[in-house]
Design a protein around this motif. Sequence first.
Motif, PDB file in Angstrom:
ATOM      1  N   ARG A  98     -11.892  59.450 -24.802  1.00  0.00           N
ATOM      2  CA  ARG A  98     -10.749  58.539 -24.962  1.00  0.00           C
ATOM      3  C   ARG A  98     -10.259  58.514 -26.406  1.00  0.00           C
ATOM      4  NH1 ARG A  98      -8.569  53.965 -22.745  1.00  0.00           N
ATOM      5  NH2 ARG A  98      -8.107  52.218 -24.143  1.00  0.00           N
ATOM      6  N   ILE A 147      -6.922  60.285 -28.836  1.00  0.00           N
ATOM      7  CA  ILE A 147      -6.062  59.622 -29.821  1.00  0.00           C
ATOM      8  C   ILE A 147      -6.058  60.422 -31.121  1.00  0.00           C
ATOM      9  CG2 ILE A 147      -5.677  57.515 -31.149  1.00  0.00           C
ATOM     10  CD1 ILE A 147      -7.091  55.984 -28.869  1.00  0.00           C
ATOM     11  N   ILE A 205       1.162  54.775 -30.820  1.00  0.00           N
ATOM     12  CA  ILE A 205       0.084  54.891 -29.848  1.00  0.00           C
ATOM     13  C   ILE A 205      -0.508  53.496 -29.658  1.00  0.00           C
ATOM     14  CG2 ILE A 205      -2.159  55.898 -29.316  1.00  0.00           C
ATOM     15  CD1 ILE A 205      -1.386  58.237 -31.174  1.00  0.00           C
ATOM     16  N   PHE A 228      -3.513  51.272 -27.679  1.00  0.00           N
ATOM     17  CA  PHE A 228      -4.798  51.439 -26.992  1.00  0.00           C
ATOM     18  C   PHE A 228      -5.674  50.214 -27.239  1.00  0.00           C
ATOM     19  CE2 PHE A 228      -5.335  52.990 -31.272  1.00  0.00           C
ATOM     20  CZ  PHE A 228      -6.615  52.636 -31.644  1.00  0.00           C
ATOM     21  N   ILE A 240      -4.307  54.972 -22.623  1.00  0.00           N
ATOM     22  CA  ILE A 240      -3.694  55.205 -23.932  1.00  0.00           C
ATOM     23  C   ILE A 240      -2.212  55.456 -23.684  1.00  0.00           C
ATOM     24  CG2 ILE A 240      -3.609  56.764 -25.911  1.00  0.00           C
ATOM     25  CD1 ILE A 240      -6.561  57.528 -25.119  1.00  0.00           C
ATOM     26  N   GLN A 285       1.039  58.590 -20.779  1.00  0.00           N
ATOM     27  CA  GLN A 285      -0.204  57.847 -20.664  1.00  0.00           C
ATOM     28  C   GLN A 285      -1.361  58.789 -20.345  1.00  0.00           C
ATOM     29  OE1 GLN A 285      -0.011  54.569 -17.925  1.00  0.00           O
ATOM     30  NE2 GLN A 285       1.786  53.647 -18.886  1.00  0.00           N
TER      31      GLN A 285
END
Length: 329
Positions: free
Chosen positions: A133, A137, A258, A260, A268, A278
Amino acid sequence: MKFDKVRWGIIGCGDVTEVKSGPAFQKINHSELVAVMRRTGDLARDYAKRHNVPKWYDNADELINDPEVDAVYIATPPGSHKEYTIKAAKAGKPVYVEKPMARNFEECQEMIAACAEAEVPLYVAYYRRAQQRFLKIKELLENGAVGEVRFVSSQQYQKPSDDVLDPQHLPWRVQPELAGGGLLFDLASHTLDILDFLLGPITSVQGFASNQAGYYRAEDIVTGTYRFESGINGVGNWCFTAFEDVDVNEIVGSKGKITFSTFGNDPIVLTTARGTEQWSFEPPEHVHQPLVETIVADLTTGSSQCPSSGFSGARTNWVMGELVKNYYL
């Protein structure tokens, strides 16, 4: 320092080790959990039996000095991290220590120095650094998905948990002598560390901490601003006595942003002039496992894969210390 197989011992086999971390040591190639320790021997024995661990102790020194233990995972509250890290280092054993790394930056420095002198590696359990995850990013940022990053904002607030409402039985997480501070140290440390991972070190901090609800002695709200070495600005607000639970971070750039969460499993979201995209990721069954895999790779191949070291862990402690220092003057 290189091992064919890393034989682990855990100091403090409490709740965090039941699912989040403990089983991972058994599931990773070239890794084995061979011993656990808890001050209450019956609980250590029970853990060892349930998790098929061959040895258990009620004394940390005995586990550290067990010749069949190659590396030590310290999963106690932060108040004992320095003591056990230094003992393990003197025994010549690599250390994987829970977050926050210690109660304050000064203790972190002592831990780093002890491991450097003993020539053993020191890792810190900021496990999000190795999860897909957050790697996604980082990939988006490195690929210029938001253009040049301008600033980051973090908002985390939550309802007070039931355990902090009983002043006679407060959890260690809100006892500064054990935790270093309040819930900022236990929870916001994850956000501040992942921002360090994504955006680089924070080098300037101003913060305001106070206690508004009076449930315990530690601070229960912290508002801070900070500046990263790269010139990016940041702002964060953490309140642990609000009416609802909120967890949202935004990294804003010249071409998009971004969005999150640190703790949630919501997607995200990348927002640009072209619209939104996403990405969703299922959390690992054992959240520590991806990070521990990098540690085992380091210790068995001599590589430098682990992204969470004593140096990065100490930086997060320094930021938190700066955020709350007005409260503890």
